[in-house]
Design a protein around this motif. Structure first.
Motif, mmCIF file in Angstrom:
data_model
loop_
_atom_site.group_PDB
_atom_site.id
_atom_site.type_symbol
_atom_site.label_atom_id
_atom_site.label_comp_id
_atom_site.label_asym_id
_atom_site.label_seq_id
_atom_site.Cartn_x
_atom_site.Cartn_y
_atom_site.Cartn_z
ATOM 1 N N LEU A 55 7.810 -40.662 51.783
ATOM 2 C CA LEU A 55 6.725 -39.708 51.555
ATOM 3 C C LEU A 55 6.162 -39.835 50.150
ATOM 4 O O LEU A 55 4.948 -39.737 49.937
ATOM 5 N N SER A 56 7.053 -40.058 49.182
ATOM 6 C CA SER A 56 6.593 -40.275 47.811
ATOM 7 C C SER A 56 5.746 -41.537 47.734
ATOM 8 O O SER A 56 4.725 -41.577 47.048
ATOM 9 N N SER B 138 -1.575 -39.513 54.116
ATOM 10 C CA SER B 138 -0.709 -38.486 53.511
ATOM 11 C C SER B 138 -1.210 -37.092 53.849
ATOM 12 O O SER B 138 -0.423 -36.171 54.088
ATOM 13 N N VAL C 239 -0.019 -36.271 57.311
ATOM 14 C CA VAL C 239 1.383 -35.838 57.348
ATOM 15 C C VAL C 239 1.468 -34.333 57.150
ATOM 16 O O VAL C 239 2.188 -33.626 57.860
ATOM 17 N N SER C 240 0.709 -33.823 56.179
ATOM 18 C CA SER C 240 0.736 -32.388 55.883
ATOM 19 C C SER C 240 0.175 -31.549 57.025
ATOM 20 O O SER C 240 0.557 -30.394 57.196
ATOM 21 N N HIS D 87 -4.381 -44.530 52.539
ATOM 22 C CA HIS D 87 -3.096 -43.863 52.306
ATOM 23 C C HIS D 87 -3.293 -42.381 51.992
ATOM 24 O O HIS D 87 -2.475 -41.543 52.379
ATOM 25 N N SER D 88 -4.371 -42.035 51.286
ATOM 26 C CA SER D 88 -4.611 -40.620 50.982
ATOM 27 C C SER D 88 -4.916 -39.843 52.263
ATOM 28 O O SER D 88 -4.482 -38.697 52.429
ATOM 29 N N VAL E 198 2.533 -45.585 60.126
ATOM 30 C CA VAL E 198 1.603 -45.843 59.023
ATOM 31 C C VAL E 198 0.875 -47.165 59.234
ATOM 32 O O VAL E 198 -0.329 -47.276 58.985
ATOM 33 N N ASN F 64 3.770 -30.706 48.540
ATOM 34 C CA ASN F 64 3.423 -31.074 49.915
ATOM 35 C C ASN F 64 4.654 -31.480 50.717
ATOM 36 O O ASN F 64 4.778 -31.156 51.900
ATOM 37 N N VAL F 65 5.564 -32.198 50.055
ATOM 38 C CA VAL F 65 6.804 -32.585 50.719
ATOM 39 C C VAL F 65 7.596 -31.339 51.116
ATOM 40 O O VAL F 65 8.109 -31.232 52.235
ATOM 41 N N LEU G 278 3.887 -42.692 50.011
ATOM 42 C CA LEU G 278 2.573 -42.389 50.588
ATOM 43 C C LEU G 278 1.696 -41.590 49.634
ATOM 44 O O LEU G 278 0.485 -41.491 49.837
ATOM 45 N N LEU H 33 2.522 -38.226 48.656
ATOM 46 C CA LEU H 33 2.644 -36.776 48.804
ATOM 47 C C LEU H 33 3.273 -36.177 47.547
ATOM 48 O O LEU H 33 4.240 -36.719 47.002
#
Length: 393
Positions: free
Chosen positions: A90-91, A137, A140-141, A133-134, A123, A99-100, A93, A95
């Motif tokens: 996640l880092s 990410s 994901v949220s 990637h933004s 991904v 957010n994580v 990506l 986030l």
């Protein structure tokens, strides 16, 4: 994806200064796995087990209450190896820690997802669809547990061209993330085809989903029933009003619709023909509360003296705010008429259908000299007060 893996490896190396990592640790998937294991440092000196709750607070950033709730779903974890791998992913990506923490609090089992088996292929698939990637990410949220399922890729492959852009889809998923879990072939596609057959395009469908959240995930037969009901309101399929008609009848039973139609007839003194005209032009009247309809009726019929048939042919007037638009603008026009500054036969609907800016430019600005306090009095009326100048006998 090579760049992402490099960021994952870099994150673990920097956070595990005491770990011994060989010079070849960054090459290949097997080396990445060794890195992930090497980065797993004990969170608690307690040799009997992994302190999940402390890990969630100290490493993932959850509050104590969130950690207590989440820990119950992670009691099977014996070490931080897999969670560390997910956090590193996640880092990588991009986030943030906040957010994580939000993702983990919403879906604690995200920490158990397989990085190489599931997350990396997801991904890869989303990158292949053109997402940055933004954007991934951010997804994901929004998606949480749905992101750790490979089925998200074919669903986005279908949604992106339908809704026109990732931004349009993101706005929709912000409140309708269930669209990522509904069955694509058995539910979503048939419903979308039905809506397209009604003349709705991707943007119309997205707007309909925002206003009627469950509509795409409902039984396809119900969509067809809603379309038939919307047609019975007198709105033609393919017309610009059909989306609003579908929204108006969505998840309303025949009895509720009939009861609201009767209330509209009684409240606005409409005949069967007049209520049909009104609903064909403003179907969302079915969704308005009885109190709102009653108050609009009292103002338009009693105070303004408008005829029921006049309102039936211009029903959008009922949508307008009573205190913020209908009443203040009526006071301005009546003041101007009383002082012979505008035609006494000026149509009220001609006035209130104008946007706020146009109304001010047309009916207030030209009379600054003849009525210097008009703008101030209008602003006061918009706040719910009636200035002395607007009190007529």
């Amino acid at each position: 994806m090579l760049h992402l893996r490099q960021r994952i490896a870099s994150h673990i190396i920097s956070s595990s200064a005491t770990s011994a990592v060989s010079s070849s640790a960054t090459s290949g998937i097997s080396s990445l796995r060794r890195l992930l294991c090497a980065g797993a440092a004990p969170v608690s000196p307690n040799p009997s087990g992994f302190a999940v709750e402390e890990y969630l607070v100290d490493t993932c950033g959850l509050t104590r209450s969130q950690a207590i709730k989440a820990a119950s779903k992670l009691s099977h974890l014996k070490s931080p190896a897999k969670p560390n791998a997910v956090l590193a992913f996640l880092s990588g990506l991009g986030l943030s820690r906040a957010n994580v923490a939000a993702v983990v609090a919403k879906d604690p089992l995200f920490l158990c997802a397989g990085v190489e088996r599931t997350l990396v292929p997801v991904v890869d698939g989303l990158t292949g669809l053109g997402l940055s990637h933004s954007e991934i990410s951010g997804l994901v949220s929004l998606a949480h547990r749905r992101f750790r399922c490979r089925a998200i890729v074919p669903k986005l492959r279908y949604y992106l061209p339908l809704f026109g852009s990732f931004e349009n889809l993101r706005r929709l998923l912000k409140d309708q993330s269930h669209l990522l879990s509904s069955d694509l072939d058995k539910v979503l596609k048939p419903n979308i085809v039905s809506l397209q057959e009604c003349g709705l395009g991707g943007c119309d469908i997205a707007k309909l989903c925002i206003s009627a959240p469950r509509i795409l995930a409902t039984n396809p037969e119900r969509i067809r029933a809603m379309a038939a009901c919307a047609e019975r309101l007198g709105v033609r399929r393919g017309s610009g009003m059909f989306r609003e008609a579908l929204q108006a009848v969505s998840f309303l039973g025949e009895e509720k619709i009939a009861a609201k139609v009767d209330y509209l007839k009684k409240t606005f003194k409409w005949s069967d023909t007049e209520v049909a005209i009104a609903l064909s032009k403003a179907p969302m009247l079915l969704k308005r509360s009885k109190d709102l309809l009653r108050r609009r009726s009292e103002f338009l019929l009693s105070e303004l003296g408008l005829e029921p048939v006049y309102i039936a042919h211009r029903p959008v007037i009922i949508y307008y705010s009573l205190e913020g638009r209908l009443m203040p603008q009526y006071y301005v026009v009546k003041f101007l008429q009383e002082n012979r500054l505008v035609d006494r036969n000026l149509s009220y609907y001609t006035v209130v259908k104008r946007a706020e800016k146009d109304f001010v430019e047309k009916y207030i600005c030209p009379h600054k000299e003849a009525a210097p306090h008009l703008a101030e009095d209008y602003a006061t009326a918009c706040k719910g007060e009636v200035p002395t100048n607007f009190r007529f006998t």
